[in-house]
Design a protein around this motif. Structure first.
Motif, short mmCIF file in Angstrom:
data_model
loop_
_atom_site.label_atom_id
_atom_site.label_comp_id
_atom_site.label_asym_id
_atom_site.label_seq_id
_atom_site.Cartn_x
_atom_site.Cartn_y
_atom_site.Cartn_z
N ARG A 1 -6.40 -9.24 3.81
CA ARG A 1 -7.49 -10.22 3.67
C ARG A 1 -6.96 -11.52 3.05
O ARG A 1 -7.28 -12.62 3.52
CB ARG A 1 -8.60 -9.64 2.80
N LEU A 2 -6.14 -11.39 2.00
CA LEU A 2 -5.57 -12.57 1.35
C LEU A 2 -4.63 -13.32 2.29
O LEU A 2 -4.57 -14.55 2.27
CB LEU A 2 -4.83 -12.15 0.08
N MET A 3 -3.91 -12.57 3.11
CA MET A 3 -3.00 -13.19 4.09
C MET A 3 -3.79 -14.06 5.07
O MET A 3 -3.42 -15.21 5.32
CB MET A 3 -2.23 -12.10 4.83
N HIS A 4 -4.86 -13.51 5.61
CA HIS A 4 -5.68 -14.27 6.56
C HIS A 4 -6.38 -15.43 5.87
O HIS A 4 -6.54 -16.51 6.46
CB HIS A 4 -6.69 -13.36 7.24
N GLU A 5 -6.82 -15.21 4.65
CA GLU A 5 -7.49 -16.26 3.89
C GLU A 5 -6.56 -17.46 3.69
O GLU A 5 -7.00 -18.61 3.68
CB GLU A 5 -7.95 -15.72 2.54
#
Length: 241
Positions: free
Chosen positions: A166-170
């Motif tokens: 999720r943090l990667m995509h964010e």
């Protein structure tokens, strides 16, 4: 009298990037330095070596001030440089103890020992998480999911992977590829490798062609080779969307 040859070397004074918030163009400023050496001991500085030095110096200047989010210089914040790709490395190691489950890559592996850990002790998923967080210049898994927090007691490591993704995509990145190496003396992982990769594909939202999982013994050396511990290394490449 010995014959001398004059050489010209260059030292980097500074590297100016235009604009400062991007890595598109950097203009190095070089200072020439002349020196003499005996002709019999002359040193030839070839093009590829000089090009390598130039590239190293300029990239070092840029990457030293590049982070996810914003940078603060003298109290003023400005957007950080957006890199086209990022590389991260993760490492994890756990003790193996009797009568505990051995979970690797989300797959329960039959064995007489398992990982002694606060969560489910999945050494592969833990280092995958750290590799992604490291690539993003974010706090590591122990800071985001501390082992003294009762909330994570016995938690499946898939929870940690999903948060890292999720943090990667964010941050605007996606997985380029992943290469992992597991180090353990026993059991053999080849019968379980397909299941491990299938589970990683589901957690990371990536095609199997982007993932590689290898297993190595430790040649019966130290705790890894004596079946008293298990370790894993993972390297990830993140690409800007």
């Amino acid at each position: 009298m010995a014959a001398f040859t004059t050489f010209t070397s260059f030292t980097l004074l500074k590297s100016t990037c235009h604009p400062p918030s991007q890595t598109a163009f950097c203009a190095p400023v070089w200072k020439p330095i002349n020196f003499k050496a005996p002709r019999a001991h002359s040193i030839s500085i070839r093009g590829p070596i000089l090009a390598s030095v130039l590239k190293h110096e300029v990239i070092s200047e840029v990457s030293a001030s590049t982070v996810i989010g914003t940078e603060t210089h003298g109290g003023s914040a400005k957007p950080a440089a957006v890199l086209p790709f990022r590389i991260g490395h993760g490492f994890d190691l756990h003790r193996l103890e009797p009568n505990l489950p051995l979970i690797i890559g989300g797959v329960n592996i039959p064995h007489d020992r398992g990982c002694d850990a606060h969560s489910d002790g999945d050494v592969l998923l833990h280092c995958v998480v750290d590799a992604i967080l490291g690539a993003l210049s974010l706090p590591d898994i122990g800071q985001l999911f501390p082992d003294n927090d009762p909330k994570w007691k016995g938690a499946p490591s898939s929870v940690f992977v999903k948060e890292a993704v999720r943090l990667m995509h964010e941050a605007g990145y996606e997985l380029g590829n992943l290469d992992a190496t597991l180090i353990l003396q026993r059991p053999k992982l080849s019968p379980h490798k397909e299941a491990i990769i299938t589970n990683l594909c589901a957690l990371l939202g990536a095609h199997s062609s982007l993932l590689n999982v290898k297993a190595k013994t430790h040649e019966k050396v130290d705790s890894l080779g004596e079946n008293r511990s298990i370790a894993a290394h993972t390297v990830v490449l993140l690409m800007k969307k």
